[in-house]
Every structure is written in C-alpha cells, then in structure tokens.
Design a protein around this motif. Sequence first.
Motif, PDB file in Angstrom:
ATOM      1  N   MET A   1       0.830  -1.210   0.000  1.00  0.00           N
ATOM      2  CA  MET A   1       0.000   0.000   0.000  1.00  0.00           C
ATOM      3  C   MET A   1       0.863   1.258   0.000  1.00  0.00           C
ATOM      4  O   MET A   1       0.527   2.244  -0.652  1.00  0.00           O
ATOM      5  CB  MET A   1      -0.942  -0.007   1.210  1.00  0.00           C
ATOM      6  N   ASP A   2       1.977   1.217   0.719  1.00  0.00           N
ATOM      7  CA  ASP A   2       2.875   2.379   0.690  1.00  0.00           C
ATOM      8  C   ASP A   2       3.431   2.604  -0.713  1.00  0.00           C
ATOM      9  O   ASP A   2       3.586   3.743  -1.153  1.00  0.00           O
ATOM     10  CB  ASP A   2       4.025   2.194   1.684  1.00  0.00           C
ATOM     11  N   LEU A   3       3.772   1.516  -1.396  1.00  0.00           N
ATOM     12  CA  LEU A   3       4.265   1.650  -2.777  1.00  0.00           C
ATOM     13  C   LEU A   3       3.242   2.383  -3.631  1.00  0.00           C
ATOM     14  O   LEU A   3       3.585   3.302  -4.380  1.00  0.00           O
ATOM     15  CB  LEU A   3       4.552   0.262  -3.359  1.00  0.00           C
ATOM     16  N   SER A   4       1.975   1.995  -3.514  1.00  0.00           N
ATOM     17  CA  SER A   4       0.923   2.649  -4.290  1.00  0.00           C
ATOM     18  C   SER A   4       0.702   4.092  -3.845  1.00  0.00           C
ATOM     19  O   SER A   4       0.764   5.029  -4.646  1.00  0.00           O
ATOM     20  CB  SER A   4      -0.377   1.849  -4.140  1.00  0.00           C
ATOM     21  N   SER A   5       0.467   4.274  -2.537  1.00  0.00           N
ATOM     22  CA  SER A   5       0.117   5.608  -2.030  1.00  0.00           C
ATOM     23  C   SER A   5       1.212   6.620  -2.265  1.00  0.00           C
ATOM     24  O   SER A   5       0.948   7.793  -2.579  1.00  0.00           O
ATOM     25  CB  SER A   5      -0.208   5.519  -0.536  1.00  0.00           C
ATOM     26  N   GLU A   6       2.469   6.191  -2.120  1.00  0.00           N
ATOM     27  CA  GLU A   6       3.565   7.144  -2.256  1.00  0.00           C
ATOM     28  C   GLU A   6       3.853   7.518  -3.703  1.00  0.00           C
ATOM     29  O   GLU A   6       4.469   8.546  -3.963  1.00  0.00           O
ATOM     30  CB  GLU A   6       4.826   6.596  -1.580  1.00  0.00           C
ATOM     31  N   ILE A   7       3.420   6.695  -4.673  1.00  0.00           N
ATOM     32  CA  ILE A   7       3.499   7.131  -6.071  1.00  0.00           C
ATOM     33  C   ILE A   7       2.577   8.340  -6.269  1.00  0.00           C
ATOM     34  O   ILE A   7       2.961   9.342  -6.881  1.00  0.00           O
ATOM     35  CB  ILE A   7       3.127   5.983  -7.031  1.00  0.00           C
ATOM     36  N   TYR A   8       1.370   8.245  -5.738  1.00  0.00           N
ATOM     37  CA  TYR A   8       0.452   9.390  -5.813  1.00  0.00           C
ATOM     38  C   TYR A   8       1.029  10.595  -5.066  1.00  0.00           C
ATOM     39  O   TYR A   8       0.998  11.728  -5.554  1.00  0.00           O
ATOM     40  CB  TYR A   8      -0.901   9.011  -5.207  1.00  0.00           C
ATOM     41  N   HIS A   9       1.543  10.325  -3.865  1.00  0.00           N
ATOM     42  CA  HIS A   9       2.091  11.404  -3.041  1.00  0.00           C
ATOM     43  C   HIS A   9       3.246  12.095  -3.751  1.00  0.00           C
ATOM     44  O   HIS A   9       3.374  13.324  -3.715  1.00  0.00           O
ATOM     45  CB  HIS A   9       2.549  10.813  -1.713  1.00  0.00           C
ATOM     46  N   ALA A  10       4.094  11.299  -4.415  1.00  0.00           N
ATOM     47  CA  ALA A  10       5.267  11.865  -5.088  1.00  0.00           C
ATOM     48  C   ALA A  10       4.886  12.779  -6.241  1.00  0.00           C
ATOM     49  O   ALA A  10       5.588  13.767  -6.527  1.00  0.00           O
ATOM     50  CB  ALA A  10       6.165  10.736  -5.596  1.00  0.00           C
ATOM     51  N   LEU A  11       3.790  12.470  -6.912  1.00  0.00           N
ATOM     52  CA  LEU A  11       3.408  13.235  -8.095  1.00  0.00           C
ATOM     53  C   LEU A  11       2.332  14.285  -7.832  1.00  0.00           C
ATOM     54  O   LEU A  11       2.059  15.122  -8.688  1.00  0.00           O
ATOM     55  CB  LEU A  11       2.925  12.283  -9.196  1.00  0.00           C
ATOM     56  N   LEU A  12       1.720  14.260  -6.650  1.00  0.00           N
ATOM     57  CA  LEU A  12       0.648  15.214  -6.374  1.00  0.00           C
ATOM     58  C   LEU A  12       1.093  16.679  -6.428  1.00  0.00           C
ATOM     59  O   LEU A  12       0.357  17.520  -6.954  1.00  0.00           O
ATOM     60  CB  LEU A  12       0.001  14.917  -5.026  1.00  0.00           C
ATOM     61  N   PRO A  13       2.279  17.045  -5.859  1.00  0.00           N
ATOM     62  CA  PRO A  13       2.662  18.463  -5.968  1.00  0.00           C
ATOM     63  C   PRO A  13       2.721  18.960  -7.407  1.00  0.00           C
ATOM     64  O   PRO A  13       2.236  20.050  -7.726  1.00  0.00           O
ATOM     65  CB  PRO A  13       4.042  18.496  -5.293  1.00  0.00           C
ATOM     66  N   VAL A 126      10.363   1.204   3.164  1.00  0.00           N
ATOM     67  CA  VAL A 126      10.839   0.512   1.960  1.00  0.00           C
ATOM     68  C   VAL A 126       9.893   0.781   0.796  1.00  0.00           C
ATOM     69  O   VAL A 126      10.326   1.138  -0.309  1.00  0.00           O
ATOM     70  CB  VAL A 126      10.983  -1.001   2.218  1.00  0.00           C
ATOM     71  N   GLY A 127       8.589   0.620   1.026  1.00  0.00           N
ATOM     72  CA  GLY A 127       7.619   0.920  -0.025  1.00  0.00           C
ATOM     73  C   GLY A 127       7.671   2.374  -0.436  1.00  0.00           C
ATOM     74  O   GLY A 127       7.602   2.708  -1.622  1.00  0.00           O
ATOM     75  N   ALA A 128       7.804   3.239   0.557  1.00  0.00           N
ATOM     76  CA  ALA A 128       7.861   4.673   0.275  1.00  0.00           C
ATOM     77  C   ALA A 128       9.139   5.055  -0.463  1.00  0.00           C
ATOM     78  O   ALA A 128       9.164   6.051  -1.193  1.00  0.00           O
ATOM     79  CB  ALA A 128       7.752   5.460   1.576  1.00  0.00           C
ATOM     80  N   LEU A 129      10.213   4.281  -0.273  1.00  0.00           N
ATOM     81  CA  LEU A 129      11.472   4.549  -0.968  1.00  0.00           C
ATOM     82  C   LEU A 129      11.410   4.101  -2.423  1.00  0.00           C
ATOM     83  O   LEU A 129      11.874   4.802  -3.326  1.00  0.00           O
ATOM     84  CB  LEU A 129      12.609   3.822  -0.243  1.00  0.00           C
ATOM     85  N   ILE A 152      -1.832   3.070 -13.204  1.00  0.00           N
ATOM     86  CA  ILE A 152      -0.959   1.918 -12.931  1.00  0.00           C
ATOM     87  C   ILE A 152      -0.740   1.749 -11.430  1.00  0.00           C
ATOM     88  O   ILE A 152      -0.684   0.628 -10.908  1.00  0.00           O
ATOM     89  CB  ILE A 152       0.399   2.094 -13.647  1.00  0.00           C
ATOM     90  N   ALA A 153      -0.639   2.858 -10.705  1.00  0.00           N
ATOM     91  CA  ALA A 153      -0.353   2.804  -9.267  1.00  0.00           C
ATOM     92  C   ALA A 153      -1.494   2.202  -8.457  1.00  0.00           C
ATOM     93  O   ALA A 153      -1.312   1.860  -7.282  1.00  0.00           O
ATOM     94  CB  ALA A 153      -0.042   4.213  -8.749  1.00  0.00           C
ATOM     95  N   ALA A 154      -2.670   2.056  -9.055  1.00  0.00           N
ATOM     96  CA  ALA A 154      -3.790   1.429  -8.341  1.00  0.00           C
ATOM     97  C   ALA A 154      -3.595  -0.075  -8.171  1.00  0.00           C
ATOM     98  O   ALA A 154      -4.203  -0.687  -7.281  1.00  0.00           O
ATOM     99  CB  ALA A 154      -5.101   1.699  -9.087  1.00  0.00           C
ATOM    100  N   ILE A 155      -2.744  -0.686  -8.982  1.00  0.00           N
ATOM    101  CA  ILE A 155      -2.585  -2.145  -8.955  1.00  0.00           C
ATOM    102  C   ILE A 155      -1.994  -2.643  -7.631  1.00  0.00           C
ATOM    103  O   ILE A 155      -2.561  -3.548  -7.001  1.00  0.00           O
ATOM    104  CB  ILE A 155      -1.742  -2.615 -10.162  1.00  0.00           C
ATOM    105  N   PRO A 156      -0.851  -2.112  -7.164  1.00  0.00           N
ATOM    106  CA  PRO A 156      -0.326  -2.616  -5.879  1.00  0.00           C
ATOM    107  C   PRO A 156      -1.252  -2.345  -4.696  1.00  0.00           C
ATOM    108  O   PRO A 156      -1.217  -3.084  -3.705  1.00  0.00           O
ATOM    109  CB  PRO A 156       1.017  -1.882  -5.722  1.00  0.00           C
ATOM    110  N   ALA A 157      -2.100  -1.320  -4.785  1.00  0.00           N
ATOM    111  CA  ALA A 157      -3.065  -1.074  -3.699  1.00  0.00           C
ATOM    112  C   ALA A 157      -4.051  -2.228  -3.597  1.00  0.00           C
ATOM    113  O   ALA A 157      -4.377  -2.698  -2.498  1.00  0.00           O
ATOM    114  CB  ALA A 157      -3.799   0.240  -3.939  1.00  0.00           C
ATOM    115  N   ALA A 158      -4.552  -2.713  -4.739  1.00  0.00           N
ATOM    116  CA  ALA A 158      -5.470  -3.849  -4.733  1.00  0.00           C
ATOM    117  C   ALA A 158      -4.775  -5.102  -4.213  1.00  0.00           C
ATOM    118  O   ALA A 158      -5.351  -5.879  -3.441  1.00  0.00           O
ATOM    119  CB  ALA A 158      -6.012  -4.086  -6.152  1.00  0.00           C
ATOM    120  N   LEU A 159      -3.518  -5.292  -4.595  1.00  0.00           N
ATOM    121  CA  LEU A 159      -2.777  -6.463  -4.125  1.00  0.00           C
ATOM    122  C   LEU A 159      -2.560  -6.420  -2.618  1.00  0.00           C
ATOM    123  O   LEU A 159      -2.578  -7.459  -1.949  1.00  0.00           O
ATOM    124  CB  LEU A 159      -1.432  -6.545  -4.854  1.00  0.00           C
TER     125      LEU A 159
END
Length: 374
Positions: A1-13, A126-129, A152-159
């Motif tokens: 979930m961190d992998l997914s959420s932090e992709i959004y977080h990284a690109l939101l600004p 680790v996910g956030a990195l 694409i980032a929605a996929i690891p959230a579902a997993l």
Amino acid sequence: MDLSSEIYHALLPAFITVTLGLPAVALGAIDGVAEATASFAKLASGRLSDRSRKRKPWVLLGYGLAALSKPLFPIAQGALELMGARFADRVGKGIRGAPRDAIIADETPPEIRGRAFGLRQALDTVGALIAPLAAIGLMYLFLENIRAVFWIAAIPAALSFLLALAAVKEPSVHLPDGKQQPLFSGFRDLDKPMRRLLAVAFLFSLARFSESFLILRALDIGVSATLSPLALVAFNLGFLALAYPAGALSDRLSPRHILIAGMSVLVVANLLLGQDIGVVGLVVGILLWGAHMALTQGIFARMIADAAPDHLRATSFGAYYFVSGIGTLVASLAAGFIWDRDGGSMTFLAGAGAAAVALAMLSLLGESRRDPAR
C-alpha cells in the motif's frame, strides 16, 4: 500500500501546481485536510477496535477503502475532486492505522517493542522509498502523463488488500471482564501520563508540515516535475537508515532523549532548506528531514504501546494519531500560506522556528518532570 500511495504522493505536488494549475496553498489544504481526516478515522477505529475486541476487520476495511480510492485520482479535474480522492484514501489509512499498531503491541513483548515498531517503520519506508523511483520510471514510460501513472499505481493497492485478507491473523486479545465498553468511555479513561504524552505529540506535530513541501522545494529550485519525486527518495533514505536503529536504541535508552535528538535534527534540516544552497544542500536537508522522522515517529508509537493498558491500546493509538493529524493540518495550512506570500525559503525558516520552540518546551518539561515523554 505504501508503494501505491507514495506514487500518488510523489506526483501530487506537480499534478496540483502544474497539471491543475492550483496555488501552493491548495497543496497545503488538500494534504492537511486529508491527514486530519485520517486522524479522525484513526480516533474512531481505534476506539471501535477496542470496543469490539477485533483488529482484523478494521485493518481490512482500511486497506479496502484505500484501494478503492486510487482510481479517483486520475479522473480528478479540479481541487474538489482531488480532495475527495485524497479524503477517501486517507480515511482508509486512518481506519487501519490504530488497529494495525495495536496488533503489533498485542503480539510484542515489552522488552523489544522499540525494535518492533522500528522494524514496522522501516518496512513502511521501503515501499515509500521504491515508490518515487517507480513514479519517475513510469513518468518516462508514459511521456510525463501523470494520469496514466496514477492508473498503474492502483494495482499494488489492490494487491495489498488481498495480502492483508490472506495473511493477517486476529490476535487473541480480550477486555479484562469480557464486556463491551460504552463508546466514549475509553477516551475519558485515558490517564494523566497518557494525556501528557499526547500533548507532547501534538506539540511536535505543530512543528512539522507535510513532506509534500519537500517536493515543492525541489520544484522551486528548478528540478523538473519528472525528477521531483527524487526528493521523496532522499527523504525515505534518511528515514529508512535510522528507523530500526532508533527503535532498538529506545529499548535501552530514554525515549525522551531520542525525541530531543530528532527535533534538533529537524531544526537543522529546516534551516538548511531555508537557504539558497542548490541541489546538494537540498539533498542534505531532505536526508536530515528523513532522519528526524526516524528519531520521532517509531519512538512515539513504542511509547504509546508502553503507556496504554491492554483494553485501551487501540484507543490510545487512535488518540495519538488524532492529535498528531490536527497539528499537521495546522502546520500544513500555515506552510501553504507562508509559501504563497513569502516563498519557499521563508516557509522552511518558519518551520525551523516552530521546531525550536517545540524542542525548548520539551527540554523544559524534562527539567520539571522526571520523565515527561513516558
């Protein structure tokens, strides 16, 4: 979930200020309101977890809601839609947060709790990195189409939801008398040491705004939107390097001393980021920001676990996340207003001043009380 959420977080600004053309105060408002919302959800789910004597259903609900929120980001056309998506995502995070940490405390002997929460913090990181690196790679692959990357980032959230469903076990924890408590009685039952600890947590959160402003600072000094997620890579490297060692150290030393060190690092980081020091200074400042998180976040979680009685453990975690989220909301809104009015340098210099005040107050409390942070 961190992998997914932090992709959004990284690109939101970049998505907010470049794709949608909104001001920096919108970033502070969206992030601050979202995190405060998560804090309200943690307050409620922690209490409900203790009251129902269940952890796993709340963890699953949180992961499921967060996964369902992810497709809302790429279809957002303005601030309201984006805030709605962020709201749902953070509510999901809030619902799972307190019960998850209560599971860790339930299953961990007190003598190694610092290491346990340090490990949890490190694995989160680790996910956030990995996420900002994935965001950069996907931005190149999809020709800087942020909306495509969001799909694409929605996929690891579902997993992550499916993994939680299959792997998380319900701990065998029950209230001492086996009876269900009234809904609001648990908050009134928190004792004075716990309330003092919550006050310290609130003070700390007022000195720390959203790390989205680290990305905004990178954009401010000329880093491209595609490479701006590298700011989070540096942040998470600093976080990951010290998260477990700091937790393990808190099993042997006073947690208050580690908190003082963490706030001191934040003062230095903000002072550095408030200067016109180029990319090298930006990287060093962000690494220090991550180090300060490692020296404070897992330590607070361990201290909550130590101070809370078994039947109020998730309630205590919920209260902790609630006060921290309100402080972060105030800090993020203030940072957004200062940024729009006076620029990035002044924002971080103001942050250094707030952190210095928090550090001074914690030090004074330490002189007047035997161990105020316990």
